[in-house]
Design a protein around this motif. Structure first.
Motif, PDB file in Angstrom:
ATOM      1  N   GLU A 177      -0.077  -0.144  -5.503  1.00  0.00           N
ATOM      2  CA  GLU A 177      -0.798  -1.299  -6.010  1.00  0.00           C
ATOM      3  C   GLU A 177      -0.209  -1.714  -7.350  1.00  0.00           C
ATOM      4  O   GLU A 177       0.200  -0.866  -8.145  1.00  0.00           O
ATOM      5  CB  GLU A 177      -2.286  -0.981  -6.165  1.00  0.00           C
ATOM      6  CG  GLU A 177      -2.975  -0.647  -4.855  1.00  0.00           C
ATOM      7  CD  GLU A 177      -4.453  -0.339  -5.042  1.00  0.00           C
ATOM      8  OE1 GLU A 177      -4.900  -0.286  -6.213  1.00  0.00           O
ATOM      9  OE2 GLU A 177      -5.150  -0.155  -4.036  1.00  0.00           O
ATOM     10  N   GLU A 178      -0.171  -3.011  -7.582  1.00  0.00           N
ATOM     11  CA  GLU A 178       0.371  -3.526  -8.835  1.00  0.00           C
ATOM     12  C   GLU A 178      -0.428  -2.976 -10.019  1.00  0.00           C
ATOM     13  O   GLU A 178      -1.656  -2.993 -10.015  1.00  0.00           O
ATOM     14  CB  GLU A 178       0.315  -5.056  -8.829  1.00  0.00           C
ATOM     15  CG  GLU A 178       0.994  -5.712 -10.013  1.00  0.00           C
ATOM     16  CD  GLU A 178       0.956  -7.227  -9.917  1.00  0.00           C
ATOM     17  OE1 GLU A 178       2.025  -7.831  -9.767  1.00  0.00           O
ATOM     18  OE2 GLU A 178      -0.155  -7.792  -9.970  1.00  0.00           O
ATOM     19  N   GLY A 179       0.283  -2.471 -11.006  1.00  0.00           N
ATOM     20  CA  GLY A 179      -0.374  -1.934 -12.189  1.00  0.00           C
ATOM     21  C   GLY A 179      -0.673  -0.454 -12.120  1.00  0.00           C
ATOM     22  O   GLY A 179      -1.103   0.142 -13.116  1.00  0.00           O
ATOM     23  N   SER A 180      -0.458   0.166 -10.936  1.00  0.00           N
ATOM     24  CA  SER A 180      -0.721   1.598 -10.810  1.00  0.00           C
ATOM     25  C   SER A 180       0.411   2.394 -11.448  1.00  0.00           C
ATOM     26  O   SER A 180       1.567   1.966 -11.461  1.00  0.00           O
ATOM     27  CB  SER A 180      -0.881   1.992  -9.340  1.00  0.00           C
ATOM     28  OG  SER A 180       0.297   1.678  -8.619  1.00  0.00           O
ATOM     29  N   ASP A 181       0.070   3.549 -11.985  1.00  0.00           N
ATOM     30  CA  ASP A 181       1.062   4.399 -12.639  1.00  0.00           C
ATOM     31  C   ASP A 181       1.671   5.382 -11.640  1.00  0.00           C
ATOM     32  O   ASP A 181       1.058   5.746 -10.642  1.00  0.00           O
ATOM     33  CB  ASP A 181       0.417   5.183 -13.787  1.00  0.00           C
ATOM     34  CG  ASP A 181      -0.131   4.261 -14.874  1.00  0.00           C
ATOM     35  OD1 ASP A 181       0.464   3.183 -15.066  1.00  0.00           O
ATOM     36  OD2 ASP A 181      -1.151   4.612 -15.496  1.00  0.00           O
ATOM     37  N   GLY A 182       2.867   5.826 -11.943  1.00  0.00           N
ATOM     38  CA  GLY A 182       3.492   6.858 -11.133  1.00  0.00           C
ATOM     39  C   GLY A 182       4.164   6.324  -9.884  1.00  0.00           C
ATOM     40  O   GLY A 182       4.172   5.126  -9.593  1.00  0.00           O
ATOM     41  N   VAL A 183       4.711   7.252  -9.128  1.00  0.00           N
ATOM     42  CA  VAL A 183       5.426   6.927  -7.895  1.00  0.00           C
ATOM     43  C   VAL A 183       4.434   6.820  -6.747  1.00  0.00           C
ATOM     44  O   VAL A 183       3.483   7.604  -6.654  1.00  0.00           O
ATOM     45  CB  VAL A 183       6.479   8.014  -7.588  1.00  0.00           C
ATOM     46  CG1 VAL A 183       7.219   7.691  -6.298  1.00  0.00           C
ATOM     47  CG2 VAL A 183       7.455   8.145  -8.755  1.00  0.00           C
ATOM     48  N   ALA A 184       4.644   5.838  -5.877  1.00  0.00           N
ATOM     49  CA  ALA A 184       3.750   5.657  -4.735  1.00  0.00           C
ATOM     50  C   ALA A 184       3.810   6.876  -3.824  1.00  0.00           C
ATOM     51  O   ALA A 184       4.898   7.332  -3.469  1.00  0.00           O
ATOM     52  CB  ALA A 184       4.144   4.406  -3.959  1.00  0.00           C
ATOM     53  N   PRO A 185       2.651   7.447  -3.456  1.00  0.00           N
ATOM     54  CA  PRO A 185       2.660   8.605  -2.554  1.00  0.00           C
ATOM     55  C   PRO A 185       3.185   8.217  -1.175  1.00  0.00           C
ATOM     56  O   PRO A 185       2.947   7.113  -0.692  1.00  0.00           O
ATOM     57  CB  PRO A 185       1.186   9.011  -2.497  1.00  0.00           C
ATOM     58  CG  PRO A 185       0.429   7.767  -2.851  1.00  0.00           C
ATOM     59  CD  PRO A 185       1.287   7.029  -3.816  1.00  0.00           C
ATOM     60  N   VAL A 186       3.900   9.141  -0.551  1.00  0.00           N
ATOM     61  CA  VAL A 186       4.492   8.898   0.766  1.00  0.00           C
ATOM     62  C   VAL A 186       3.777   9.753   1.802  1.00  0.00           C
ATOM     63  O   VAL A 186       3.607  10.961   1.618  1.00  0.00           O
ATOM     64  CB  VAL A 186       5.998   9.229   0.766  1.00  0.00           C
ATOM     65  CG1 VAL A 186       6.584   9.043   2.163  1.00  0.00           C
ATOM     66  CG2 VAL A 186       6.733   8.345  -0.239  1.00  0.00           C
ATOM     67  N   MET A 187       3.333   9.119   2.872  1.00  0.00           N
ATOM     68  CA  MET A 187       2.711   9.841   3.972  1.00  0.00           C
ATOM     69  C   MET A 187       3.567   9.675   5.217  1.00  0.00           C
ATOM     70  O   MET A 187       4.264   8.672   5.384  1.00  0.00           O
ATOM     71  CB  MET A 187       1.292   9.316   4.233  1.00  0.00           C
ATOM     72  CG  MET A 187       1.214   7.846   4.583  1.00  0.00           C
ATOM     73  SD  MET A 187      -0.488   7.210   4.697  1.00  0.00           S
ATOM     74  CE  MET A 187      -1.100   8.124   6.087  1.00  0.00           C
ATOM     75  N   LYS A 188       3.540  10.689   6.080  1.00  0.00           N
ATOM     76  CA  LYS A 188       4.276  10.640   7.335  1.00  0.00           C
ATOM     77  C   LYS A 188       3.281  10.514   8.479  1.00  0.00           C
ATOM     78  O   LYS A 188       2.287  11.241   8.529  1.00  0.00           O
ATOM     79  CB  LYS A 188       5.139  11.890   7.501  1.00  0.00           C
ATOM     80  CG  LYS A 188       6.252  12.006   6.468  1.00  0.00           C
ATOM     81  CD  LYS A 188       7.080  13.268   6.681  1.00  0.00           C
ATOM     82  CE  LYS A 188       8.192  13.379   5.652  1.00  0.00           C
ATOM     83  NZ  LYS A 188       9.005  14.614   5.833  1.00  0.00           N
ATOM     84  N   ILE A 189       3.552   9.580   9.391  1.00  0.00           N
ATOM     85  CA  ILE A 189       2.657   9.322  10.518  1.00  0.00           C
ATOM     86  C   ILE A 189       3.446   9.386  11.817  1.00  0.00           C
ATOM     87  O   ILE A 189       4.515   8.769  11.934  1.00  0.00           O
ATOM     88  CB  ILE A 189       1.997   7.933  10.406  1.00  0.00           C
ATOM     89  CG1 ILE A 189       1.352   7.728   9.037  1.00  0.00           C
ATOM     90  CG2 ILE A 189       0.956   7.743  11.497  1.00  0.00           C
ATOM     91  CD1 ILE A 189       0.796   6.331   8.841  1.00  0.00           C
TER      92      ILE A 189
END
Length: 209
Positions: free
Chosen positions: A68-80
């Motif tokens: 999301e715009e403005g969120s801190d850190g690296v986007a979490p990655v999920m495997k599906i």
């Protein structure tokens, strides 16, 4: 004083000539009126692009990162692990089974200024106590194996006040190979090696149950 007929005729002729000259000069001083403008041609409004269904994602193991715009850190990655049934119910962001709740969805194949194609989407989703969400965004990529989705999402009417908001989101998703034998459709591996199944967490039963 007596005026002869010859003098009278001469006076009348002179007067007539003078009037004619004045009329001629007056006519020369007038500007010609411009003709009325031609009516503007009728231009039809451009027709909206036809709606076109999104292609199916290829079955296999997918990596999906949501931010999301403005969120801190690296986007979490999920495997599906995605099979045909999972793909059928996946939500717009590709990380839950909310697809059946987005009953008002319009998708069109478009081109940007450089002629590169993308999918434009407008959707309304009724998430129950989670409120109603309106999403307006676009998918860049072939969608079947690799795409980036950017959108504006607005939620109203949610039971939890903090869920009522407007946010810009980015989803990056790609197929990385076949699902391992230990995973079935709907299985998810979250960061920290947390495992779950989307169908177990949803009211949507897998096909055949």
């Amino acid at each position: 004083m007596r005026v002869s007929s010859k003098d009278f005729a001469s006076t009348v002729i002179s007067t007539a000539i003078g009037v004619a000259v004045l009329l001629a000069l007056s006519a020369c001083g007038k500007k010609e009126e411009a003709p009325p403008p031609a009516p503007a041609p009728v231009v039809e409004a451009p027709k909206p692009p036809p709606m076109e269904p999104m292609p199916a994602r290829k079955p296999g193991l997918w990596e999906t990162a949501y931010s999301e715009e403005g969120s801190d850190g690296v986007a979490p990655v999920m495997k599906i692990c995605i099979d045909a049934e999972t793909d059928k119910h996946l939500g717009i962001t590709g990380n839950d089974l909310s697809g059946d709740k987005c009953t008002k969805t319009a998708v069109s194949r478009m081109e940007d200024e450089d002629g590169k194609p993308y999918w434009a989407m407008i959707a309304e989703c009724d998430m129950g106590s989670g409120g109603k969400t309106e999403i307006n965004g676009k998918f860049i990529g072939d969608y079947t194996s690799n795409y980036t989705f950017t959108a504006r999402s607005q939620t109203t009417g949610a039971a939890l006040e903090h869920m009522n908001r407007v946010v810009n989101i980015t989803v990056k998703s790609r197929r990385i190979g076949a699902c391992p034998s230990s995973m079935k459709g709907g299985d998810v591996i979250m960061p920290g090696d947390v495992k779950m199944n989307l169908f177990d967490m949803s009211v949507v039963p897998p096909e055949g149950q």
